[in-house]
Design a protein around this motif. Structure first.
Motif, PDB file in Angstrom:
ATOM      1  N   GLY A   1     -26.574  26.864 -13.400  1.00  0.00           N
ATOM      2  CA  GLY A   1     -25.443  26.900 -12.458  1.00  0.00           C
ATOM      3  C   GLY A   1     -24.142  26.471 -13.117  1.00  0.00           C
ATOM      4  N   ASP A   2     -24.178  25.351 -13.892  1.00  0.00           N
ATOM      5  CA  ASP A   2     -22.944  24.834 -14.515  1.00  0.00           C
ATOM      6  C   ASP A   2     -22.380  25.826 -15.520  1.00  0.00           C
ATOM      7  N   CYS A   3     -23.293  26.348 -16.337  1.00  0.00           N
ATOM      8  CA  CYS A   3     -22.828  27.266 -17.394  1.00  0.00           C
ATOM      9  C   CYS A   3     -22.341  28.586 -16.805  1.00  0.00           C
ATOM     10  N   LEU A   4     -22.993  29.005 -15.731  1.00  0.00           N
ATOM     11  CA  LEU A   4     -22.563  30.229 -15.054  1.00  0.00           C
ATOM     12  C   LEU A   4     -21.141  30.043 -14.516  1.00  0.00           C
ATOM     13  N   GLY A   5     -20.918  28.896 -13.859  1.00  0.00           N
ATOM     14  CA  GLY A   5     -19.593  28.588 -13.310  1.00  0.00           C
ATOM     15  C   GLY A   5     -18.550  28.534 -14.426  1.00  0.00           C
ATOM     16  N   HIS A   6     -18.936  27.937 -15.549  1.00  0.00           N
ATOM     17  CA  HIS A   6     -18.020  27.809 -16.679  1.00  0.00           C
ATOM     18  C   HIS A   6     -17.620  29.191 -17.196  1.00  0.00           C
ATOM     19  N   PHE A   7     -18.615  30.043 -17.356  1.00  0.00           N
ATOM     20  CA  PHE A   7     -18.353  31.388 -17.900  1.00  0.00           C
ATOM     21  C   PHE A   7     -17.475  32.205 -16.937  1.00  0.00           C
ATOM     22  N   GLN A   8     -17.805  32.079 -15.630  1.00  0.00           N
ATOM     23  CA  GLN A   8     -16.990  32.828 -14.634  1.00  0.00           C
ATOM     24  C   GLN A   8     -15.548  32.362 -14.700  1.00  0.00           C
ATOM     25  N   ALA A   9     -15.364  31.032 -14.871  1.00  0.00           N
ATOM     26  CA  ALA A   9     -13.994  30.481 -14.899  1.00  0.00           C
ATOM     27  C   ALA A   9     -13.250  30.955 -16.151  1.00  0.00           C
ATOM     28  N   VAL A  10     -13.955  30.996 -17.289  1.00  0.00           N
ATOM     29  CA  VAL A  10     -13.303  31.471 -18.526  1.00  0.00           C
ATOM     30  C   VAL A  10     -12.800  32.897 -18.310  1.00  0.00           C
ATOM     31  N   LYS A  11     -13.659  33.731 -17.730  1.00  0.00           N
ATOM     32  CA  LYS A  11     -13.290  35.142 -17.528  1.00  0.00           C
ATOM     33  C   LYS A  11     -12.140  35.261 -16.526  1.00  0.00           C
ATOM     34  N   GLN A  12     -12.269  34.450 -15.453  1.00  0.00           N
ATOM     35  CA  GLN A  12     -11.230  34.495 -14.412  1.00  0.00           C
ATOM     36  C   GLN A  12      -9.860  34.112 -14.987  1.00  0.00           C
ATOM     37  N   ASN A  13      -9.850  33.032 -15.813  1.00  0.00           N
ATOM     38  CA  ASN A  13      -8.575  32.612 -16.446  1.00  0.00           C
ATOM     39  C   ASN A  13      -7.994  33.734 -17.287  1.00  0.00           C
ATOM     40  N   LEU A  14      -8.868  34.401 -18.024  1.00  0.00           N
ATOM     41  CA  LEU A  14      -8.384  35.489 -18.892  1.00  0.00           C
ATOM     42  C   LEU A  14      -7.805  36.621 -18.051  1.00  0.00           C
ATOM     43  N   ASP A  15      -8.505  36.913 -16.938  1.00  0.00           N
ATOM     44  CA  ASP A  15      -7.979  37.950 -16.032  1.00  0.00           C
ATOM     45  C   ASP A  15      -6.602  37.543 -15.514  1.00  0.00           C
ATOM     46  N   ASN A  16      -6.491  36.258 -15.134  1.00  0.00           N
ATOM     47  CA  ASN A  16      -5.239  35.787 -14.529  1.00  0.00           C
ATOM     48  C   ASN A  16      -4.057  35.835 -15.490  1.00  0.00           C
ATOM     49  N   ILE A  17      -4.351  35.728 -16.807  1.00  0.00           N
ATOM     50  CA  ILE A  17      -3.220  35.778 -17.755  1.00  0.00           C
ATOM     51  C   ILE A  17      -3.189  37.122 -18.510  1.00  0.00           C
ATOM     52  N   ASN A  18      -3.925  38.075 -17.932  1.00  0.00           N
ATOM     53  CA  ASN A  18      -3.898  39.457 -18.471  1.00  0.00           C
ATOM     54  C   ASN A  18      -4.344  39.594 -19.920  1.00  0.00           C
ATOM     55  N   VAL A  19      -5.369  38.867 -20.278  1.00  0.00           N
ATOM     56  CA  VAL A  19      -5.959  39.069 -21.612  1.00  0.00           C
ATOM     57  C   VAL A  19      -7.194  39.946 -21.400  1.00  0.00           C
ATOM     58  N   ALA A  20      -7.168  41.132 -21.979  1.00  0.00           N
ATOM     59  CA  ALA A  20      -8.272  42.081 -21.763  1.00  0.00           C
ATOM     60  C   ALA A  20      -9.456  41.731 -22.655  1.00  0.00           C
ATOM     61  N   TYR A  21     -10.654  41.847 -22.105  1.00  0.00           N
ATOM     62  CA  TYR A  21     -11.876  41.549 -22.868  1.00  0.00           C
ATOM     63  C   TYR A  21     -13.004  42.400 -22.305  1.00  0.00           C
ATOM     64  N   THR A  22     -14.090  42.503 -23.070  1.00  0.00           N
ATOM     65  CA  THR A  22     -15.273  43.119 -22.487  1.00  0.00           C
ATOM     66  C   THR A  22     -16.445  42.156 -22.653  1.00  0.00           C
ATOM     67  N   TYR A  23     -17.321  42.178 -21.677  1.00  0.00           N
ATOM     68  CA  TYR A  23     -18.521  41.335 -21.748  1.00  0.00           C
ATOM     69  C   TYR A  23     -19.527  42.048 -22.630  1.00  0.00           C
ATOM     70  N   GLU A  24     -20.050  41.339 -23.630  1.00  0.00           N
ATOM     71  CA  GLU A  24     -21.037  41.958 -24.513  1.00  0.00           C
ATOM     72  C   GLU A  24     -22.308  41.112 -24.511  1.00  0.00           C
ATOM     73  N   ALA A  25     -23.309  41.635 -23.811  1.00  0.00           N
ATOM     74  CA  ALA A  25     -24.525  40.844 -23.554  1.00  0.00           C
ATOM     75  C   ALA A  25     -25.246  40.421 -24.831  1.00  0.00           C
ATOM     76  N   ALA A  26     -25.136  41.227 -25.896  1.00  0.00           N
ATOM     77  CA  ALA A  26     -25.915  40.913 -27.105  1.00  0.00           C
ATOM     78  C   ALA A  26     -25.125  40.121 -28.134  1.00  0.00           C
ATOM     79  N   LEU A  27     -23.928  39.656 -27.739  1.00  0.00           N
ATOM     80  CA  LEU A  27     -23.117  38.908 -28.710  1.00  0.00           C
ATOM     81  C   LEU A  27     -23.615  37.454 -28.800  1.00  0.00           C
ATOM     82  N   VAL A  28     -24.126  37.079 -29.965  1.00  0.00           N
ATOM     83  CA  VAL A  28     -24.574  35.680 -30.123  1.00  0.00           C
ATOM     84  C   VAL A  28     -23.859  34.981 -31.277  1.00  0.00           C
ATOM     85  N   ARG A  29     -23.319  35.752 -32.233  1.00  0.00           N
ATOM     86  CA  ARG A  29     -22.634  35.233 -33.401  1.00  0.00           C
ATOM     87  C   ARG A  29     -23.620  34.618 -34.395  1.00  0.00           C
TER      88      ARG A  29
END
Ligand code: HAM
Length: 422
Positions: free
Chosen positions: A228-256
């Motif tokens: 739950g915590d990590c899900l909320g964190h990830f949603q917030a990161v994405k939401q912030n990026l949306d709010n400041i118009n930084v375009a990104y794509t979610y890539e499920a297999a990205l682990v680095r």
């Protein structure tokens, strides 16, 4: 003839000016975002990276440049994050400074097989923000990397993001991956078959086309393994990026390719033909367990590094050479005049007047030609005659006129002429 070491390049002035432009622009932006400079040694205790990057990573397994002395073993740093975490702890910064945002620019070393965009000595412009868990800081570092690239005119970058979750989530993800990949083992390359038992995440980085296809078909989804915590964190990161118009794509297999990452991970790619398969210009993510892994407290941290050489390939332009705007060339005839001329040159420079002299014992004619080639407005001539009369013959290269000026008042009169010129 000696050559530079394999995969290590000289940066000659033509290119070095472009590097300066890149560094200066990045520093300007770091200042706006409140990141402070930090520099750590090029050598580090090699165990620092063995401990933090992961024993199954390519870097630790194959790419460390070791430097051994009788009772010491160091390595040329392969990256900056672990070194800065070490410096943060060693210098007690969690007590002295608390949450801190650092930036660094410098060389990194990995003994890879060199190819275009992949060197053994390469350079990072990176940031590390240590001591906070807020999703705002994840979004900030992503938008900061994006800003630097945009300001440098590197358009068309793609930002890919994912979340690995906390250690517990990562372990859930590892189980999901292992279970899914076991059924497909016959389609994996030999290396990945080994990785399945050792570190399943590394399979997601494999460049083999068959392995990539297998991974793509796994249908990974962060909602299946994030708490739950990590899900909320990830949603917030994405939401912030949306709010400041930084375009990104979610890539499920990205682990680095480094083991220390938790929660947010991201990669920035560019499709420039100059980059070929080495299309990652930069990458980063959160590493909330790295500081505690090194014996410090549990502190959230996030950062990125951009590869300067890959940025240069994407920019693909020549530097605007800074003009020295040379004003005066001192032309001398004879040894005594050369010595006096050198003193005069020094006085001119101390007054902030860009000036030059001949260092190659050229003839008078060749010195005049050089003054002309350098595009100076004035040539200051000193010969035996001038020394006797204690004057300098000042030639206006634009008007073709010349006059004798007393050597004691030369600088003041020249400054007046240059002022009038403006
Ligand atoms: P990395 O992905 O290993 O991350 O490196 C970051 C960038 O450095 C890459 O995206 C690429 O542009 C460049 N790079 C890497 N290896 C080479 C090479 N052999 N030749 C040329 N360029 C290369 C890190 O190093 C992490 N420390 C980033 C980070 C900072 N994560 C959190 N904070």
């Amino acid at each position: 003839m000696f050559k530079s070491p394999l995969g290590m390049k000289d940066i000659l002035p033509d290119e070095a000016y472009l590097w300066q432009d890149i560094e200066n622009k990045a520093k300007e932006i770091f200042c706006i975002y409140g990141y402070a400079p930090i520099a750590t040694p090029i050598l580090e205790d090699s165990r620092l990276f063995n401990r933090t990057l992961g024993s199954e990573t390519e870097i630790v397994k194959k790419q460390m440049f070791l430097v051994k002395r009788t009772h010491e073993e160091y390595c040329l740093r392969p990256e900056g994050t672990a070194a800065i975490a070490r410096a943060y702890l060693e210098n007690n910064l969690e007590k002295k400074a608390g949450f801190t945002k650092f930036y660094y620019i410098g060389p990194m070393f990995r003994a890879e097989r060199p190819q275009k965009g992949r060197l053994r000595q390469f350079h990072h412009i990176g940031v590390e923000a240590i001591g906070a868990n807020s999703p705002c800081i994840d979004s900030e570092v992503i938008s900061l990397a994006d800003s630097i690239l945009r300001e440098l005119g590197i358009d068309g970058c793609k930002i890919k993001i994912n979340s690995l979750g906390c250690l517990k989530d990562k372990s859930t993800l590892a189980k999901i991956l292992s279970a899914a990949l076991k059924d497909k083992i016959k389609n994996l390359c030999d290396d990945c078959r080994q990785r399945l038992g050792r570190n399943v995440f590394r399979i997601l980085d494999c460049k083999n086309e068959a392995c990539k296809k297998v991974v793509c078909e796994l249908g990974l989804d962060y909602e299946t393994y994030l708490c739950g915590d990590c899900l909320g964190h990830f949603q917030a990161v994405k939401q912030n990026l949306d709010n400041i118009n930084v375009a990104y794509t979610y890539e499920a297999a990205l682990v680095r390719g480094l083991d220390y990452y938790t929660r947010t991970v991201f990669e920035i790619t560019h499709s420039s033909s100059g980059l070929g398969s080495q299309d990652a210009i930069g990458a980063g993510g959160r590493y909330d367990n790295l500081i505690s892994e090194l014996g410090g407290p549990q502190l959230g941290a996030v950062g990125f590094a951009l590869g300067i050489e890959r940025m240069l390939l994407a920019i693909n332009k020549k530097a605007q050479l800074p003009s020295q705007n040379l004003q005066v060339f001192i032309v001398t005839l004879g040894n005594k005049a050369k010595k006096e001329g050198f003193v005069l040159l020094n006085r001119l420079r101390k007054e902030g007047i860009p000036s030059e002299i001949d260092y190659e014992d050229k003839s008078l004619k060749a010195q005049m030609r050089l003054s002309n080639d350098k595009g100076v407005r004035f040539a200051g001539l000193l010969g035996e005659n001038e020394l006797e009369k204690k004057v300098v013959t000042l030639k206006d290269m634009k008007l073709g006129t010349q006059e004798e000026i007393n050597i004691d008042t030369f600088i003041e009169e020249l400054k007046t002429k240059l002022r009038e010129e403006r």
